[in-house]
Design a protein around this motif. Structure first.
Motif, PDB file in Angstrom:
ATOM      1  N   UNK A  18       0.820  -1.210   0.000  1.00  0.00           N
ATOM      2  CA  UNK A  18       0.000   0.000   0.000  1.00  0.00           C
ATOM      3  C   UNK A  18       0.860   1.269   0.000  1.00  0.00           C
ATOM      4  N   UNK A  19       1.930   1.265   0.784  1.00  0.00           N
ATOM      5  CA  UNK A  19       2.627   2.524   1.077  1.00  0.00           C
ATOM      6  C   UNK A  19       3.746   2.874   0.101  1.00  0.00           C
ATOM      7  N   UNK A  20       4.269   1.905  -0.610  1.00  0.00           N
ATOM      8  CA  UNK A  20       5.437   2.189  -1.440  1.00  0.00           C
ATOM      9  C   UNK A  20       5.056   2.989  -2.678  1.00  0.00           C
ATOM     10  N   UNK A  21       5.705   4.127  -2.906  1.00  0.00           N
ATOM     11  CA  UNK A  21       5.396   4.903  -4.118  1.00  0.00           C
ATOM     12  C   UNK A  21       5.718   4.087  -5.370  1.00  0.00           C
ATOM     13  N   UNK A  22       4.919   4.286  -6.421  1.00  0.00           N
ATOM     14  CA  UNK A  22       5.124   3.550  -7.667  1.00  0.00           C
ATOM     15  C   UNK A  22       6.553   3.661  -8.176  1.00  0.00           C
ATOM     16  N   UNK A  23       7.114   4.855  -8.045  1.00  0.00           N
ATOM     17  CA  UNK A  23       8.445   5.083  -8.627  1.00  0.00           C
ATOM     18  C   UNK A  23       9.513   4.211  -7.967  1.00  0.00           C
ATOM     19  N   UNK A  24       9.211   3.690  -6.777  1.00  0.00           N
ATOM     20  CA  UNK A  24      10.194   2.830  -6.108  1.00  0.00           C
ATOM     21  C   UNK A  24      10.308   1.462  -6.771  1.00  0.00           C
ATOM     22  N   UNK A  25       9.378   1.143  -7.663  1.00  0.00           N
ATOM     23  CA  UNK A  25       9.420  -0.182  -8.284  1.00  0.00           C
ATOM     24  C   UNK A  25      10.209  -0.200  -9.592  1.00  0.00           C
ATOM     25  N   UNK A  26      11.011   0.852  -9.808  1.00  0.00           N
ATOM     26  CA  UNK A  26      11.993   0.808 -10.891  1.00  0.00           C
ATOM     27  C   UNK A  26      13.168  -0.067 -10.455  1.00  0.00           C
ATOM     28  N   UNK A  27      14.313   0.148 -11.071  1.00  0.00           N
ATOM     29  CA  UNK A  27      15.457  -0.679 -10.691  1.00  0.00           C
ATOM     30  C   UNK A  27      15.841  -0.416  -9.253  1.00  0.00           C
ATOM     31  N   UNK A  28      16.091  -1.494  -8.488  1.00  0.00           N
ATOM     32  CA  UNK A  28      16.403  -1.325  -7.066  1.00  0.00           C
ATOM     33  C   UNK A  28      17.780  -0.706  -6.856  1.00  0.00           C
ATOM     34  N   UNK A  29      17.976  -0.172  -5.670  1.00  0.00           N
ATOM     35  CA  UNK A  29      19.301   0.314  -5.294  1.00  0.00           C
ATOM     36  C   UNK A  29      20.282  -0.847  -5.424  1.00  0.00           C
ATOM     37  N   UNK A  30      21.398  -0.638  -6.112  1.00  0.00           N
ATOM     38  CA  UNK A  30      22.302  -1.774  -6.372  1.00  0.00           C
ATOM     39  C   UNK A  30      22.955  -2.338  -5.113  1.00  0.00           C
ATOM     40  N   UNK A  31      22.855  -1.658  -3.984  1.00  0.00           N
ATOM     41  CA  UNK A  31      23.410  -2.264  -2.762  1.00  0.00           C
ATOM     42  C   UNK A  31      22.295  -2.700  -1.807  1.00  0.00           C
ATOM     43  N   UNK A  32      21.054  -2.535  -2.217  1.00  0.00           N
ATOM     44  CA  UNK A  32      19.929  -2.838  -1.344  1.00  0.00           C
ATOM     45  C   UNK A  32      19.198  -1.554  -1.008  1.00  0.00           C
ATOM     46  N   UNK A  33      17.903  -1.659  -0.715  1.00  0.00           N
ATOM     47  CA  UNK A  33      17.106  -0.461  -0.448  1.00  0.00           C
ATOM     48  C   UNK A  33      17.642   0.245   0.803  1.00  0.00           C
ATOM     49  N   UNK A  34      17.776   1.580   0.732  1.00  0.00           N
ATOM     50  CA  UNK A  34      18.378   2.331   1.842  1.00  0.00           C
ATOM     51  C   UNK A  34      17.697   2.080   3.188  1.00  0.00           C
ATOM     52  N   UNK A  35      16.352   1.990   3.198  1.00  0.00           N
ATOM     53  CA  UNK A  35      15.661   1.759   4.479  1.00  0.00           C
ATOM     54  C   UNK A  35      16.120   0.458   5.122  1.00  0.00           C
ATOM     55  N   UNK A  36      16.237  -0.585   4.301  1.00  0.00           N
ATOM     56  CA  UNK A  36      16.603  -1.881   4.866  1.00  0.00           C
ATOM     57  C   UNK A  36      18.045  -1.844   5.351  1.00  0.00           C
ATOM     58  N   UNK A  37      18.918  -1.184   4.607  1.00  0.00           N
ATOM     59  CA  UNK A  37      20.309  -1.122   5.058  1.00  0.00           C
ATOM     60  C   UNK A  37      20.430  -0.369   6.375  1.00  0.00           C
ATOM     61  N   UNK A  38      19.641   0.698   6.531  1.00  0.00           N
ATOM     62  CA  UNK A  38      19.627   1.442   7.800  1.00  0.00           C
ATOM     63  C   UNK A  38      19.157   0.548   8.945  1.00  0.00           C
ATOM     64  N   UNK A  39      18.034  -0.109   8.704  1.00  0.00           N
ATOM     65  CA  UNK A  39      17.427  -0.933   9.745  1.00  0.00           C
ATOM     66  C   UNK A  39      18.355  -2.088  10.112  1.00  0.00           C
TER      67      UNK A  39
END
Lengths: 458, 458
Positions: B148-169
């Motif tokens: 529900x919450x993820x903006x559409x534009x986030x479903x382009x190519x992923x961050x090549x090192x992993x999504x920033x939120x997950x790396x932070x967490x």
């Protein structure tokens, strides 16, 4: 010495003491003697046992040394200075604003930086399908069905070639849509075409391939993936009929985009298709067919896959990156019967089963039909705006895929940089701009072309 | 000639004609002349235009040749015989019964075949956490929030090192739980430990590493991953204090499981931890810390990571395969600051964001706490049953992780094979059986041990 510990918020008292101690110890010189457990316990208002255990824990971890005669000391080592991170509270749950994607086809080296610096007003990078989230309701339903229906035991280690259901569904679906000739046994599920290339190059290298013909021009990253695998890329010309098969040199494999050459947009003509296959069979060479956007053809039926003509020599690769979204990271390879290999990294089981569900229920085909119409309209709007505002610039390539090719008289790479300054993100090859239209709503086409025209006038 | 086409059920009339024609043409000899379009159209009851277009399509695809003087012929090539697949209806939507998983730690070569042949009555393979689906409600909620919450534009190519939120967490969570010392910048998201090893070996090889010390005994597949990467595995003894660091030879890197050696269950003792780090720093070597099951320690707090002591030389690897489920295919690496690299295959964006959400909301920690208790009870039940039924067999290893080590007087590999015949799947190393208990409910422990005892008596 005095040790001022700050007991953070999370976990048991004992865990919090250990944390605080670990953070503190990282800032102390090697050999520092720690305060007696009794005193520290009193200071913190905790039982002595807690501190004894915390010291023992950090000794087990190597932070502290306990001498036999008594006394606990900071152990040797040169830990980093950024110890402040320990005990930091976890990041906020909010999902951040979109970052400019990267990694896809059409990623000219250097292009990403421009784009990332500030979001472009018009994102015409050719790698991207419409990021409009249109597939998300259906995807969400598929995921939820799969979440409910999948037996627990299926969440162990995935099948090393991909979940059997998905391989079955892909074999049937690719046969129907792309004329691919394969049983589930030849299908290998991947995390997208890009991540699977190193794996394909290893398969080929293991079969004695040393040089690989690539189309010139081609997806810029292709060269790097080959070189990293120790293979020599051999650029081979492309004209309006696709790869110049008569110009093929002494190579063990060919990477080709027959349905819609990337980036020129040429379609490999029938005679060359036949010649390429005959050539490969004659010399025992392989053909890698990158079928990246063949679902989208606007003037006729998509040309069927090369693989269907020659499953014995063609390795076929595709993904959902141009049809659904690159962020899903789901793709496939179809290998010749003689090559049997596990995928280097199977995607998550639930995602695989959700894709099988999506295809089986017809949602995938419905999505394709809808987007074929949408992209055709967006392509027409772009071409109309270009014809009106930039009538002297030729446009080439088949009425297909997600991008058009605009010829420019000036240096195309400089033009690309100027376009970026005008808020238009796109790619360039010699003499041509590669203009993606999947993310350009019809109503915005004139404004995007106006911005591009101003960049070209400079 | 007569061409009997069977028009299948799916798609437009034109598409069905093309299909039927493609299938038919695959069975015809090269050079066969096709019937005139008019006659075929009449026979099928379709307009002639449909057949003309179908012939043109197959000519474009290379199946047919159209001669200038008239006439359409089957083109050359040697297509496969399994053309029946084309036009086959898609597979059923049902999700099949579980297949025995494979690919995880504890996968002795050859073990999988036995197990796959028929599902074991007692699945005591050490690679698996409880496949009880306990995390699925929380995972489903996280996925749906993210959907529900993820903006559409986030479903382009992923961050090549992993999504920033997950790396932070992950940086914060690993700091808190495992004493890992890293910012999000050093964290790289992976599809699990196994798939990331070839990538780690490449990183090390690029830095001049040629030989890698591995623990003896170790996870059997490790050797193959090294050899495939062109690195020489150098077996180094393990005793009850873990890796014999004094026995390290001239190697550029060490692969180690310090918190709970796999498979012996030894914990690397403090002096050896210090020696390993000093050794690595002295010679500019790297340490790969495989922190595969360290969350589970039943007699004390888990020993913190080696990485926290020496983030400059340690590459740290972990995953959700032992805590949530291997089928999720989510893992991470923490790289020393000097090594910056993209992940070879970023997992799907939504899965990455769901894991970040799960951790941030505390659901992950709750799951760990619950399963720590569960596994402790299962371990006790297994040990009690073993003590009662096989009192002469020693059990070694720390009270930790997902497996116990049972010493046998006979050939352990033969014993493993006999156990499989008795419906008990487990692994073996010389003189020892590796018994996973995560999937063995307390109530079933006596029956499982009885089956094992009967196998051992033979």
């Amino acid at each position: 010495m005095d040790l001022h510990l700050e007991l953070g918020g999370d976990g048991s008292l004992r865990a919090r003491c250990e944390h605080a101690l670990r953070v503190a110890v990282r800032h102390l010189p090697v050999g520092t003697r720690l305060p007696p457990t009794r005193g520290l316990a009193a200071e913190l208002g905790v039982s002595r046992g807690v501190i004894v255990e915390a010291y023992a824990q950090l000794a087990a971890e190597g932070y502290l040394l306990t001498r036999r005669g008594g006394g606990t000391f900071v152990a040797g080592g040169e830990p980093h200075a950024n110890a402040g991170l320990i005990g930091q509270s976890p990041a906020k749950p909010a999902i951040a604003a979109p970052a400019a994607g990267e990694g896809g086809r059409g990623d000219t080296p250097g292009a990403t930086q421009d784009v990332r610096a500030r979001a472009p007003r018009f994102d015409l990078r050719p790698a991207l399908p419409a990021l409009d989230g249109a597939f998300r309701p259906a995807w969400g339903r598929a995921l939820n069905r799969v979440l409910r229906a999948t037996p627990d035991a299926r969440l162990g280690y995935p099948d090393p070639r991909g979940e059997p259901e998905l391989r079955e569904v892909l074999a049937a679906s690719l046969a129907r849509r792309r004329g691919v000739l394969a049983s589930a046994d030849e299908v290998v599920v991947t995390g997208g075409l890009g991540p699977s290339l190193p794996f394909v190059w290893r398969l080929l290298a293991a079969r004695g391939v040393k040089r690989v013909a690539i189309e010139d021009p081609c997806w810029p990253r292709l060269v790097a993936t080959l070189e990293r695998a120790g293979l020599e890329p051999v650029p081979t010309p492309v004209d309006e009929h696709g790869l110049a098969t008569h110009a093929l040199e002494d190579v063990g494999a060919v990477f080709v985009t027959p349905a819609h050459q990337y980036p020129t947009g040429a379609v490999l003509d029938p005679a060359r298709r036949a010649r390429l296959i005959a050539w490969a069979r004659e010399r025992g060479a392989f053909v890698f067919e990158d079928d990246y956007d063949a679902e989208f053809r606007y003037d006729r039926q998509p040309v069927g896959s090369l693989q269907g003509l020659a499953p014995d020599v063609v390795i076929y690769g595709g993904s959902t990156s141009k049809t659904l979204a690159p962020g899903l990271r789901l793709g496939w390879l179809v290998l010749p019967k003689g090559i049997r290999a596990d995928t280097p990294a199977p995607p998550p089981v639930l995602d695989q089963l959700a894709l099988a569900d999506l295809i089986t229920r017809g949602d995938f085909d419905r999505h394709l039909r809808h987007h074929r119409r949408l992209y055709q309209q967006r392509r027409q709007a772009l071409l109309a705006a270009l014809a009106a505002r930039l009538p002297d610039h030729a446009i080439t390539g088949a009425a297909a895929g997600l991008h058009a090719v605009l010829h420019v008289a000036t240096d195309a790479h400089a033009a690309r940089a100027r376009a970026a300054e005008h808020g238009v993100a796109l790619d360039a090859i010699d003499g041509r701009l590669i203009v993606g239209y999947a993310n350009l709503p019809e109503s915005q086409a004139p404004a995007a072309v106006e911005a591009l025209a101003q960049a070209l006038q400079k």
